[in-house]
Design an enzyme around this catalytic site. Structure first.
Site, PDB file in Angstrom:
ATOM      1  N   LYS A  75       0.831  -1.209   0.000  1.00  0.00           N
ATOM      2  CA  LYS A  75       0.000   0.000   0.000  1.00  0.00           C
ATOM      3  C   LYS A  75       0.862   1.254   0.000  1.00  0.00           C
ATOM      4  O   LYS A  75       0.399   2.336  -0.372  1.00  0.00           O
ATOM      5  CB  LYS A  75      -0.929  -0.007   1.211  1.00  0.00           C
ATOM      6  CG  LYS A  75      -2.044  -1.013   1.094  1.00  0.00           C
ATOM      7  CD  LYS A  75      -3.280  -0.392   0.501  1.00  0.00           C
ATOM      8  CE  LYS A  75      -4.179  -1.429  -0.125  1.00  0.00           C
ATOM      9  NZ  LYS A  75      -5.388  -0.870  -0.718  1.00  0.00           N
ATOM     10  N   ASP A 123      -8.282   0.366   6.576  1.00  0.00           N
ATOM     11  CA  ASP A 123      -8.180  -0.764   7.506  1.00  0.00           C
ATOM     12  C   ASP A 123      -6.836  -0.685   8.227  1.00  0.00           C
ATOM     13  O   ASP A 123      -6.574  -1.437   9.147  1.00  0.00           O
ATOM     14  CB  ASP A 123      -8.225  -2.076   6.721  1.00  0.00           C
ATOM     15  CG  ASP A 123      -9.643  -2.562   6.467  1.00  0.00           C
ATOM     16  OD1 ASP A 123     -10.527  -2.275   7.277  1.00  0.00           O
ATOM     17  OD2 ASP A 123      -9.845  -3.233   5.437  1.00  0.00           O
TER      18      ASP A 123
HETATM   19  C1  LIG Z   1      -1.967  -6.213   3.055  1.00  0.00           C
HETATM   20  C2  LIG Z   1      -3.082  -6.029   2.110  1.00  0.00           C
HETATM   21  N1  LIG Z   1      -3.281  -6.956   1.171  1.00  0.00           N
HETATM   22  C3  LIG Z   1      -4.271  -6.824   0.260  1.00  0.00           C
HETATM   23  C4  LIG Z   1      -5.122  -5.740   0.288  1.00  0.00           C
HETATM   24  C5  LIG Z   1      -6.248  -5.672  -0.711  1.00  0.00           C
HETATM   25  O1  LIG Z   1      -6.116  -4.590  -1.584  1.00  0.00           O
HETATM   26  P1  LIG Z   1      -7.386  -4.054  -2.365  1.00  0.00           P
HETATM   27  O2  LIG Z   1      -8.318  -3.465  -1.340  1.00  0.00           O
HETATM   28  O3  LIG Z   1      -6.824  -3.060  -3.298  1.00  0.00           O
HETATM   29  O4  LIG Z   1      -8.019  -5.220  -3.032  1.00  0.00           O
HETATM   30  C6  LIG Z   1      -4.949  -4.748   1.259  1.00  0.00           C
HETATM   31  C7  LIG Z   1      -5.853  -3.594   1.328  1.00  0.00           C
HETATM   32  O5  LIG Z   1      -5.784  -2.785   2.237  1.00  0.00           O
HETATM   33  C8  LIG Z   1      -3.883  -4.876   2.177  1.00  0.00           C
HETATM   34  O6  LIG Z   1      -3.630  -3.947   3.106  1.00  0.00           O
END
Ligand SMILES: Cc1ncc(COP(=O)(O)O)c(C=O)c1O
Length: 399
Positions: A75, A123
């Site tokens: 992110k 989150d």
């Molecule tokens: C560690 C991690 N993996 C995957 C995701 C999923 O990303 P997306 O919401 O773009 O699908 C997030 C989203 O916050 C994340 O923090």
């Protein structure tokens, strides 16, 4: 559970706007911007040959985003990048001439940035990135967090000088509250999810993620045949699938999106053929993926270029953290937080099931690519689940 995408039309891939947003030029400009970010280094691509042999495939490669820009997750590439791009655009508009990334820290640009405030819901990981970007340019940041975001994660955001606002409800409520307050206050909302009429900024966030795909394609001896990427609102999956489709064309891999069964908004959207909101049930341990509404922008891309959609269960996510922490002989350990190993968990689930393997054409020549999207971003929770501290895992269980 697995759904094959019957929409995939190999002749007509992406909308032109998405093809440009996730294309080669866009990815190059993201990589150029990284040269101006503190702590930038390419993240490692980790090979797991013993696990590949045990599962009967040719190779498994994990792009380990755990150390990305010292923020702990991929992110770091998205939110901060969007903030920087928006500040440069504002500076260009006010100064009336092009402003290069190299001028980001000039007195003129910083004066303009100081008048801007960025806001988002999170989150945990996305908010940290937006807060870091705002701090880098000298702008304000207000980050909205719902009741389920742990104090550790909140503290990690506040470290970048952001104001934190707690919101009653879940992630989707915090998205709406952030948009409402930002509208009232005249702040710029930098969301990682889109909604009707709001796509450009989430598009920039997703553009930021393409850097990890560029790096991985350079690091891999051969492009992958199969990719498994986890989804919250679908942004990372869409960015990776979209960029791979553009970069590899006919040779693009079979792409599977992996959702937690308890928050399977992309999976249910694929089943319905249009964006759907799923009911809230019990929370999932895959905290960063706990999204009940998909990003329509991400879905537009995934509906064209994803081949399959699957769900995994709580136990799969927990087991894969242990598999990566205590690897088979000869494989290195990978520190994966609760949402980090979910793509690999999807592959392990598929390869263990004859029907799923056949549906996805997984075989001895398959080269699997997954992304460890986060390290131990909540160390206490990590230790509780894995039974080892993050330090112990990285020192081979000896710390
Ligand atoms: C560690 C991690 N993996 C995957 C995701 C999923 O990303 P997306 O919401 O773009 O699908 C997030 C989203 O916050 C994340 O923090």
């Amino acid at each position: 559970m697995l759904i094959l995408n019957s929409n995939v039309d190999y002749r007509h891939l992406l909308d032109p706007i998405d093809a440009e947003n996730l294309g080669l030029d866009a990815a190059s400009s993201v990589e150029r911007h990284l040269q101006h970010r503190g702590h930038h280094a390419e993240t490692p691509l980790v090979g797991l040959p013993a696990l590949a042999a045990a599962t009967g495939v040719a190779a498994i490669h994990v792009k380990d985003e755990g150390q990305r820009l010292q923020l702990g997750s991929f992110k770091a590439l998205g939110g901060a990048y969007a903030v920087i791009r928006l500040v440069l655009e504002e500076a260009e508009a006010r100064l009336g001439h092009p402003v290069d990334m190299a001028e980001l820290q000039s007195a003129e640009v910083r004066t303009i940035a100081r008048t801007m405030t960025f806001a988002c819901a999170t989150d945990g990981n996305h908010g940290r990135s937006v807060a870091q970007g705002a701090q880098l340019v000298g702008a304000g940041a207000t980050i909205f967090v719902h009741a389920g975001v742990s104090d550790e994660r909140v503290a990690a955001i506040a470290r970048f000088g952001a104001t934190i606002t707690r919101v009653v409800g879940n992630y989707d409520h915090s998205v709406r509250e952030a948009a409402r307050v930002a509208g009232e206050q005249g702040w710029t909302i930098v969301s990682d999810t889109s909604w009707p009429g709001y796509e450009r900024i989430p598009g920039l966030v997703m553009q930021g993620y393409t850097a990890l795909v560029r790096e991985a394609l350079r690091q891999m001896p051969e492009p992958p045949t199969h990719v498994f990427i986890q989804s919250g609102v679908g942004g990372i999956a869409a960015a990776v699938a979209g960029h791979l489709a553009i970069a590899l064309g006919d040779k693009r891999p079979i792409f599977t999106v992996v959702d937690p069964a308890r928050a399977a908004c992309i999976f249910e959207t694929a089943r319905a053929g249009h964006p759907v909101t799923v009911p809230h049930g019990e929370p999932t341990v895959m905290a960063m993926l706990e999204c009940y509404e998909p990003s329509p922008l991400a879905w537009r891309i995934l509906s064209r270029v994803a081949d399959a959609f699957m769900t995994i269960d709580e136990g799969d996510a927990i087991a894969v953290m242990g598999t990566l922490a205590r690897p088979l002989d000869g494989d290195p350990a990978v520190l994966a937080g609760e949402s980090g190993g979910v793509g690999l968990a999807g592959f392990l689930r598929a390869v263990a099931d004859r029907d799923l393997s056949a549906a996805l054409s997984i075989g001895p020549d398959s080269r699997i690519f997954v992304v460890n999207t986060e390290g131990a971003t909540d160390p206490e929770k990590y230790q509780e689940i894995v039974g080892l501290s993050p330090d112990a895992v990285m020192s081979g269980g000896k710390a």
